[in-house]
Design a protein around this motif. Structure first.
Motif, PDB file in Angstrom:
ATOM      1  N   GLN A   1       9.686   0.283  -0.713  1.00 29.18           N
ATOM      2  CA  GLN A   1       9.727   1.290   0.092  1.00 29.18           C
ATOM      3  C   GLN A   1      11.117   1.461   0.210  1.00 29.18           C
ATOM      4  O   GLN A   1      11.521   2.681   0.409  1.00 29.18           O
ATOM      5  CB  GLN A   1       8.972   0.956   1.332  1.00 29.18           C
ATOM      6  CG  GLN A   1       9.208   2.249   2.282  1.00 29.18           C
ATOM      7  CD  GLN A   1       8.257   3.507   1.562  1.00 29.18           C
ATOM      8  OE1 GLN A   1       7.138   3.318   1.238  1.00 29.18           O
ATOM      9  NE2 GLN A   1       9.074   4.671   1.656  1.00 29.18           N
ATOM     10  N   SER A   2      12.183   0.640   0.372  1.00 31.72           N
ATOM     11  CA  SER A   2      13.556   0.845   0.386  1.00 31.72           C
ATOM     12  C   SER A   2      13.986   1.464  -0.728  1.00 31.72           C
ATOM     13  O   SER A   2      14.950   2.395  -0.305  1.00 31.72           O
ATOM     14  CB  SER A   2      14.287  -0.662   0.562  1.00 31.72           C
ATOM     15  OG  SER A   2      15.684  -0.499   0.767  1.00 31.72           O
ATOM     16  N   TYR A   3      13.683   1.309  -1.819  1.00 31.36           N
ATOM     17  CA  TYR A   3      14.246   1.996  -2.860  1.00 31.36           C
ATOM     18  C   TYR A   3      13.667   3.410  -2.949  1.00 31.36           C
ATOM     19  O   TYR A   3      14.360   4.157  -3.376  1.00 31.36           O
ATOM     20  CB  TYR A   3      13.597   1.224  -4.309  1.00 31.36           C
ATOM     21  CG  TYR A   3      14.249   1.427  -5.554  1.00 31.36           C
ATOM     22  CD1 TYR A   3      15.611   0.867  -5.979  1.00 31.36           C
ATOM     23  CD2 TYR A   3      13.756   2.448  -6.354  1.00 31.36           C
ATOM     24  CE1 TYR A   3      16.107   1.275  -7.057  1.00 31.36           C
ATOM     25  CE2 TYR A   3      14.394   2.789  -7.514  1.00 31.36           C
ATOM     26  CZ  TYR A   3      15.448   2.240  -7.926  1.00 31.36           C
ATOM     27  OH  TYR A   3      16.402   2.484  -9.186  1.00 31.36           O
ATOM     28  N   LEU A   4      12.306   3.556  -2.643  1.00 28.81           N
ATOM     29  CA  LEU A   4      12.066   4.990  -2.581  1.00 28.81           C
ATOM     30  C   LEU A   4      13.020   5.660  -1.401  1.00 28.81           C
ATOM     31  O   LEU A   4      12.698   6.832  -1.662  1.00 28.81           O
ATOM     32  CB  LEU A   4      10.485   4.813  -2.075  1.00 28.81           C
ATOM     33  CG  LEU A   4       9.423   4.484  -3.177  1.00 28.81           C
ATOM     34  CD1 LEU A   4       7.939   4.449  -2.654  1.00 28.81           C
ATOM     35  CD2 LEU A   4       9.528   5.608  -4.467  1.00 28.81           C
ATOM     36  N   ASP A   5      12.745   5.086  -0.396  1.00 24.37           N
ATOM     37  CA  ASP A   5      13.667   5.664   0.925  1.00 24.37           C
ATOM     38  C   ASP A   5      15.024   6.195   0.097  1.00 24.37           C
ATOM     39  O   ASP A   5      15.451   7.131   0.445  1.00 24.37           O
ATOM     40  CB  ASP A   5      13.808   4.930   1.954  1.00 24.37           C
ATOM     41  CG  ASP A   5      12.630   4.645   2.739  1.00 24.37           C
ATOM     42  OD1 ASP A   5      11.376   5.319   2.346  1.00 24.37           O
ATOM     43  OD2 ASP A   5      12.508   3.590   3.272  1.00 24.37           O
ATOM     44  N   ARG A   6      15.734   5.326  -0.444  1.00 27.82           N
ATOM     45  CA  ARG A   6      17.066   5.774  -1.299  1.00 27.82           C
ATOM     46  C   ARG A   6      16.923   6.821  -2.197  1.00 27.82           C
ATOM     47  O   ARG A   6      17.550   7.708  -2.399  1.00 27.82           O
ATOM     48  CB  ARG A   6      17.468   4.625  -1.795  1.00 27.82           C
ATOM     49  CG  ARG A   6      18.268   3.519  -0.866  1.00 27.82           C
ATOM     50  CD  ARG A   6      18.393   2.239  -1.621  1.00 27.82           C
ATOM     51  NE  ARG A   6      19.489   2.239  -2.538  1.00 27.82           N
ATOM     52  CZ  ARG A   6      19.535   1.113  -3.304  1.00 27.82           C
ATOM     53  NH1 ARG A   6      18.876   0.229  -3.200  1.00 27.82           N
ATOM     54  NH2 ARG A   6      20.591   1.463  -4.237  1.00 27.82           N
ATOM     55  N   LEU A   7      15.747   6.613  -2.874  1.00 33.11           N
ATOM     56  CA  LEU A   7      15.313   7.901  -3.882  1.00 33.11           C
ATOM     57  C   LEU A   7      15.287   8.984  -3.213  1.00 33.11           C
ATOM     58  O   LEU A   7      15.930  10.365  -3.568  1.00 33.11           O
ATOM     59  CB  LEU A   7      14.108   7.512  -4.697  1.00 33.11           C
ATOM     60  CG  LEU A   7      13.827   8.475  -5.729  1.00 33.11           C
ATOM     61  CD1 LEU A   7      14.696   8.124  -7.158  1.00 33.11           C
ATOM     62  CD2 LEU A   7      12.394   8.466  -6.107  1.00 33.11           C
ATOM     63  N   HIS A   8      14.590   9.205  -2.162  1.00 36.36           N
ATOM     64  CA  HIS A   8      14.315  10.384  -1.316  1.00 36.36           C
ATOM     65  C   HIS A   8      15.830  10.741  -0.800  1.00 36.36           C
ATOM     66  O   HIS A   8      16.058  12.240  -0.651  1.00 36.36           O
ATOM     67  CB  HIS A   8      13.443  10.176  -0.207  1.00 36.36           C
ATOM     68  CG  HIS A   8      12.170   9.931  -0.560  1.00 36.36           C
ATOM     69  ND1 HIS A   8      11.486   9.165   0.066  1.00 36.36           N
ATOM     70  CD2 HIS A   8      11.337  10.227  -1.949  1.00 36.36           C
ATOM     71  CE1 HIS A   8      10.234   8.956  -0.287  1.00 36.36           C
ATOM     72  NE2 HIS A   8      10.329   9.570  -1.678  1.00 36.36           N
TER      73      HIS A   8
END
Length: 237
Positions: A219-226
């Protein structure tokens, strides 16, 4: 690329940087870490399923002064992925992937200094480390290159050739896309699944596509993607 190495790695990067600067005098600028994250773990809470481009627009970061005719080839430490918008567009088109996603991956992977000699010094102490501005591991590069325009190139060249790093990342995303089911059961969109595949590997990507819950690290990686999505779109326009 793998998030399993990111947690405590920044401190060790500083130690390696000091050793490199003292031994060779080659580190010309310091990098800065982004929020650390590590490999996906299909364990904790689910992602919201919102599209990366649902994040609030942000201003594209300013670019350092470079000659208009050519991008910097091997600058030390801190760099702006937006400077590589031209090769991102070119290789995304070559591989048939979304240039905004490819640029967002570069932003996600820009958490460490990308000086060639510093990367090699780190790899000597940690042989399974990733190389290049897209943080690609040897196995991923070697699996991706057969039959591709860069089939004759070597993983060891990635720190010195940023165009090659971008081209390999584009084709790796292409290969991950080919493994996704036509109708994933997950509340994740196509780009989010590909980003997780790039970060955590195809096996985890397919687990998430089947509906396995996304853990906090993924989720941390997705948050950075967003967070990086809007400026990535601006960069590749």
């Amino acid at each position: 690329m793998s998030e399993e190495q990111k947690g405590s790695r920044w401190g060790r990067w500083l130690v390696v940087g000091v050793l490199v600067a003292a031994g060779w005098g080659i580190v010309r600028g310091g990098g800065h870490p982004a929020p650390a994250s590590s490999g996906a773990s299909p364990a904790a809470t689910t992602t919201t399923g919102s599209s990366p481009d649902g994040s609030a627009p942000s201003t594209a970061p300013s670019k350092p002064s470079t000659p208009a005719s050519t991008a910097p080839s091997k600058p030390s430490g801190r760099y702006d992925p937006a400077d590589y918008a031209a090769p991102v567009r070119r290789y995304a088109a070559e591989a048939g992937v979304d240039p905004q996603l490819l640029m967002a991956i570069l932003y996600n992977e820009s958490y460490k200094p990308h000086d060639p000699e510093l990367e090699r010094a780190w790899q000597r102490s940690k042989p399974d480390a990733s190389f290049g501005i897209a943080n690609m591991h040897r196995a991923a590069f070697d699996d991706t290159k057969p039959g591709r325009p860069f089939a004759s190139r070597r993983w060891e060249e990635l720190p010195d050739d940023r165009d090659l790093a971008i081209q390999a990342a584009a084709w790796h995303l292409h290969d991950l896309a080919g493994q996704l089911p036509a109708r994933p059961a997950a509340p994740l969109n196509h780009d989010e699944l590909l980003a997780l595949g790039y970060n955590a590997g195809a096996g985890n990507m397919l687990a998430f596509a089947r509906g396995v819950k996304v853990g906090s690290q993924a989720q941390s990686y997705l948050d950075r993607l967003h967070d990086n999505w809007a400026k990535s779109g601006t960069a590749v326009q």
